[in-house]
Design a protein around this motif. Sequence first.
Motif, PDB file in Angstrom:
ATOM      1  N   LEU A 181      -6.471 -17.215  28.239  1.00 38.53           N
ATOM      2  CA  LEU A 181      -7.829 -17.512  27.794  1.00 38.53           C
ATOM      3  C   LEU A 181      -8.672 -18.184  28.877  1.00 38.53           C
ATOM      4  CD1 LEU A 181      -6.992 -18.723  24.196  1.00 38.53           C
ATOM      5  CD2 LEU A 181      -8.435 -16.758  24.762  1.00 38.53           C
ATOM      6  N   LEU A 182      -8.030 -18.906  29.779  1.00 29.93           N
ATOM      7  CA  LEU A 182      -8.785 -19.568  30.838  1.00 29.93           C
ATOM      8  C   LEU A 182      -9.427 -18.573  31.800  1.00 29.93           C
ATOM      9  CD1 LEU A 182      -6.363 -22.514  31.673  1.00 29.93           C
ATOM     10  CD2 LEU A 182      -8.386 -22.553  30.213  1.00 29.93           C
ATOM     11  N   LYS A 183      -8.971 -17.326  31.779  1.00 23.38           N
ATOM     12  CA  LYS A 183      -9.511 -16.289  32.654  1.00 23.38           C
ATOM     13  C   LYS A 183     -10.646 -15.498  32.005  1.00 23.38           C
ATOM     14  CE  LYS A 183      -4.902 -15.436  34.647  1.00 23.38           C
ATOM     15  NZ  LYS A 183      -3.890 -14.392  34.925  1.00 23.38           N
ATOM     16  N   MET A 184     -10.961 -15.810  30.751  1.00 26.13           N
ATOM     17  CA  MET A 184     -11.800 -14.906  29.957  1.00 26.13           C
ATOM     18  C   MET A 184     -13.197 -14.688  30.533  1.00 26.13           C
ATOM     19  SD  MET A 184     -12.597 -17.263  26.614  1.00 26.13           S
ATOM     20  CE  MET A 184     -13.621 -18.743  26.701  1.00 26.13           C
ATOM     21  N   CYS A 185     -13.779 -15.686  31.177  1.00 25.69           N
ATOM     22  CA  CYS A 185     -15.148 -15.558  31.675  1.00 25.69           C
ATOM     23  C   CYS A 185     -15.243 -15.036  33.097  1.00 25.69           C
ATOM     24  CB  CYS A 185     -15.852 -16.911  31.601  1.00 25.69           C
ATOM     25  SG  CYS A 185     -16.072 -17.567  29.939  1.00 25.69           S
ATOM     26  N   ALA A 186     -14.144 -15.038  33.823  1.00 24.39           N
ATOM     27  CA  ALA A 186     -14.175 -14.788  35.266  1.00 24.39           C
ATOM     28  C   ALA A 186     -14.327 -13.307  35.609  1.00 24.39           C
ATOM     29  CB  ALA A 186     -12.902 -15.344  35.910  1.00 24.39           C
ATOM     30  N   ARG A 210     -19.613 -11.105  43.163  1.00 24.26           N
ATOM     31  CA  ARG A 210     -18.663 -10.138  42.572  1.00 24.26           C
ATOM     32  C   ARG A 210     -18.822 -10.187  41.062  1.00 24.26           C
ATOM     33  NH1 ARG A 210     -16.862 -14.390  44.760  1.00 24.26           N
ATOM     34  NH2 ARG A 210     -16.707 -13.355  46.764  1.00 24.26           N
ATOM     35  N   GLY A 211     -18.243  -9.213  40.390  1.00 29.07           N
ATOM     36  CA  GLY A 211     -18.337  -9.168  38.936  1.00 29.07           C
ATOM     37  C   GLY A 211     -19.488  -8.315  38.460  1.00 29.07           C
ATOM     38  N   GLY A 212     -19.579  -8.180  37.145  1.00 34.61           N
ATOM     39  CA  GLY A 212     -20.569  -7.325  36.518  1.00 34.61           C
ATOM     40  C   GLY A 212     -21.883  -8.027  36.222  1.00 34.61           C
ATOM     41  N   LEU A 213     -22.657  -7.411  35.365  1.00 36.86           N
ATOM     42  CA  LEU A 213     -24.023  -7.857  35.098  1.00 36.86           C
ATOM     43  C   LEU A 213     -24.086  -9.247  34.490  1.00 36.86           C
ATOM     44  CD1 LEU A 213     -26.994  -6.905  35.208  1.00 36.86           C
ATOM     45  CD2 LEU A 213     -26.709  -6.099  32.851  1.00 36.86           C
ATOM     46  N   VAL A 214     -23.067  -9.645  33.749  1.00 38.68           N
ATOM     47  CA  VAL A 214     -23.093 -10.948  33.087  1.00 38.68           C
ATOM     48  C   VAL A 214     -23.266 -12.078  34.094  1.00 38.68           C
ATOM     49  CG1 VAL A 214     -20.579 -11.311  33.107  1.00 38.68           C
ATOM     50  CG2 VAL A 214     -21.978 -12.333  31.295  1.00 38.68           C
ATOM     51  N   PHE A 215     -22.839 -11.880  35.338  1.00 40.19           N
ATOM     52  CA  PHE A 215     -22.945 -12.931  36.341  1.00 40.19           C
ATOM     53  C   PHE A 215     -24.324 -12.977  36.994  1.00 40.19           C
ATOM     54  CE2 PHE A 215     -18.476 -11.709  36.043  1.00 40.19           C
ATOM     55  CZ  PHE A 215     -17.973 -12.915  35.574  1.00 40.19           C
ATOM     56  N   GLU A 235     -14.390 -10.999  32.236  1.00 45.19           N
ATOM     57  CA  GLU A 235     -15.847 -10.798  32.267  1.00 45.19           C
ATOM     58  C   GLU A 235     -16.443 -10.657  30.869  1.00 45.19           C
ATOM     59  OE1 GLU A 235     -17.499  -7.901  34.885  1.00 45.19           O
ATOM     60  OE2 GLU A 235     -16.102  -8.331  36.512  1.00 45.19           O
ATOM     61  N   ILE A 236     -16.101 -11.558  29.964  1.00 45.55           N
ATOM     62  CA  ILE A 236     -16.587 -11.408  28.600  1.00 45.55           C
ATOM     63  C   ILE A 236     -18.102 -11.555  28.536  1.00 45.55           C
ATOM     64  CG2 ILE A 236     -14.449 -12.113  27.503  1.00 45.55           C
ATOM     65  CD1 ILE A 236     -15.704 -14.897  27.085  1.00 45.55           C
ATOM     66  N   ASP A 237     -18.685 -10.908  27.556  1.00 45.40           N
ATOM     67  CA  ASP A 237     -20.122 -10.974  27.325  1.00 45.40           C
ATOM     68  C   ASP A 237     -20.459 -12.247  26.551  1.00 45.40           C
ATOM     69  OD1 ASP A 237     -20.493 -10.209  24.201  1.00 45.40           O
ATOM     70  OD2 ASP A 237     -18.771  -9.176  25.072  1.00 45.40           O
ATOM     71  N   PRO A 238     -21.732 -12.637  26.473  1.00 48.33           N
ATOM     72  CA  PRO A 238     -22.105 -13.888  25.805  1.00 48.33           C
ATOM     73  C   PRO A 238     -21.697 -13.958  24.336  1.00 48.33           C
ATOM     74  CG  PRO A 238     -23.898 -13.147  27.210  1.00 48.33           C
ATOM     75  CD  PRO A 238     -22.879 -12.034  27.198  1.00 48.33           C
ATOM     76  N   LEU A 239     -21.812 -12.867  23.597  1.00 50.97           N
ATOM     77  CA  LEU A 239     -21.447 -12.913  22.185  1.00 50.97           C
ATOM     78  C   LEU A 239     -19.944 -13.095  21.995  1.00 50.97           C
ATOM     79  CD1 LEU A 239     -23.755 -10.196  20.573  1.00 50.97           C
ATOM     80  CD2 LEU A 239     -23.992 -12.681  20.489  1.00 50.97           C
ATOM     81  N   THR A 240     -19.157 -12.479  22.854  1.00 53.90           N
ATOM     82  CA  THR A 240     -17.708 -12.685  22.775  1.00 53.90           C
ATOM     83  C   THR A 240     -17.359 -14.127  23.100  1.00 53.90           C
ATOM     84  OG1 THR A 240     -17.237 -10.378  23.309  1.00 53.90           O
ATOM     85  CG2 THR A 240     -15.481 -11.971  23.707  1.00 53.90           C
ATOM     86  N   HIS A 241     -18.039 -14.706  24.085  1.00 53.93           N
ATOM     87  CA  HIS A 241     -17.809 -16.123  24.405  1.00 53.93           C
ATOM     88  C   HIS A 241     -18.156 -16.997  23.203  1.00 53.93           C
ATOM     89  CE1 HIS A 241     -18.197 -19.510  27.639  1.00 53.93           C
ATOM     90  NE2 HIS A 241     -17.337 -19.799  26.690  1.00 53.93           N
ATOM     91  N   LEU A 242     -19.245 -16.692  22.546  1.00 51.61           N
ATOM     92  CA  LEU A 242     -19.628 -17.449  21.347  1.00 51.61           C
ATOM     93  C   LEU A 242     -18.513 -17.378  20.297  1.00 51.61           C
ATOM     94  CD1 LEU A 242     -23.123 -17.184  19.606  1.00 51.61           C
ATOM     95  CD2 LEU A 242     -21.022 -17.580  18.341  1.00 51.61           C
ATOM     96  N   GLU A 243     -18.007 -16.178  20.054  1.00 53.64           N
ATOM     97  CA  GLU A 243     -16.977 -16.015  19.030  1.00 53.64           C
ATOM     98  C   GLU A 243     -15.686 -16.758  19.383  1.00 53.64           C
ATOM     99  OE1 GLU A 243     -16.964 -12.020  16.733  1.00 53.64           O
ATOM    100  OE2 GLU A 243     -17.394 -11.524  18.816  1.00 53.64           O
TER     101      GLU A 243
END
Length: 403
Positions: A50-55, A223-228, A63-71
Amino acid sequence: MSTSHRSPARADLLAQVERIKEIALRHADDSERGRTLAPPVVDALRASGLLKMCAPREVGGDEIDPLTHLEIAEAAARIDTATGWSLSINAYSAACAGAYLPDAGVERVFQRGFPIVAGALLPAGVARRVPGGYVIRGRWAFGSAIRHAGWVISSAAVAPEDGQPPAEGPGLITFLIEREHVRIEDTWDTSGMRGTGSDHYQVEDAFVAEELTFPFSNAPAQRGGLVFSLPTLPSVMPAHVGFALGVAQRALDELLPMASRRVNMWTSTRVADSPAFQMDLGRAAAKLAATRAYAFSVIGSVWDRFNAGGPLSIEEHSAIRLAGAHATDVAAEVTTFAYRAAGASVLYASCPLQQYFRDIHGATQHIAVSDDAYQAFGRLRLGHDVSHPLFAPRSPRDSVGGE
């Protein structure tokens, strides 16, 4: 609720939250007494992934999206507030390192596996330019989850050279520093959020290489997708909203069996059988559900709009601030109702409801969800300018591809 542009890892990550539930609950009191997240819970979070979920995916993240982070923040806070808060702090902090550091910096921070990163991003220190980097000095407050981190992330103002503003480069920087070079102060003796370990900390004239820095607060994603490419505010708000919603839902979870057991000494009837209580419970549930739907609508529409291209508007930034403040206020209101309705047994430290009452009122003091979000939104509707540096779009990527 928006269902487009959602992370493919969502279901697995929510399942991982459920898998750590038992150990988080078992050690919740240990975190509370120790005033930092209990080591077995830290180990469980690390093992869960889970500690890797946002990276970014390039460093092993989801690379979770904002709504997934909220959930996920909501689900984790519903289990244990210290676990939910610390998870979001560590995951987002590591994501910042993975997304915005230069390649050489990422190699250093991630060289021994996926790091645990924590700290406070608001600039509270001073960075003096020296060959190859900066010498950092400062003191930061609210370093949530810092005691179990290997790296600390913070921001500082770049000191002028010879009495003049810096000729080039950012005026504010964010930097990564190994925790061994940070002095943690034992300041976190609080009424709420005790298990989050949000101590003050100091850095005293420590050298930080240029490769371990990036501009605050609009660094381009390396690096990473659009969320960053999202600006700072839309990046951090989902965690605050999810935390608040999870706390309030847990408060109602705890209340229901307590109301069924509690007998009103004046009427000799169960509280759960009172029409007044039943009406208040229905109203609280409706408020929480409506607030949740509103938050998902605002954050989801902003995320969809961002995916469609173009910078976010001041109106969209203000709407996100408003949703965060509103979610936290409603969560505090619902949790307070649960606390009041539960009776005197809620006073005992063994009752989770009193902790959730303290923790949600602690969360209302966070700058990200402060009351002036309402005033700013009102000013905007009246035609006033409410722009802010945290609303600024990130700088363009330097030949780094998006999604």
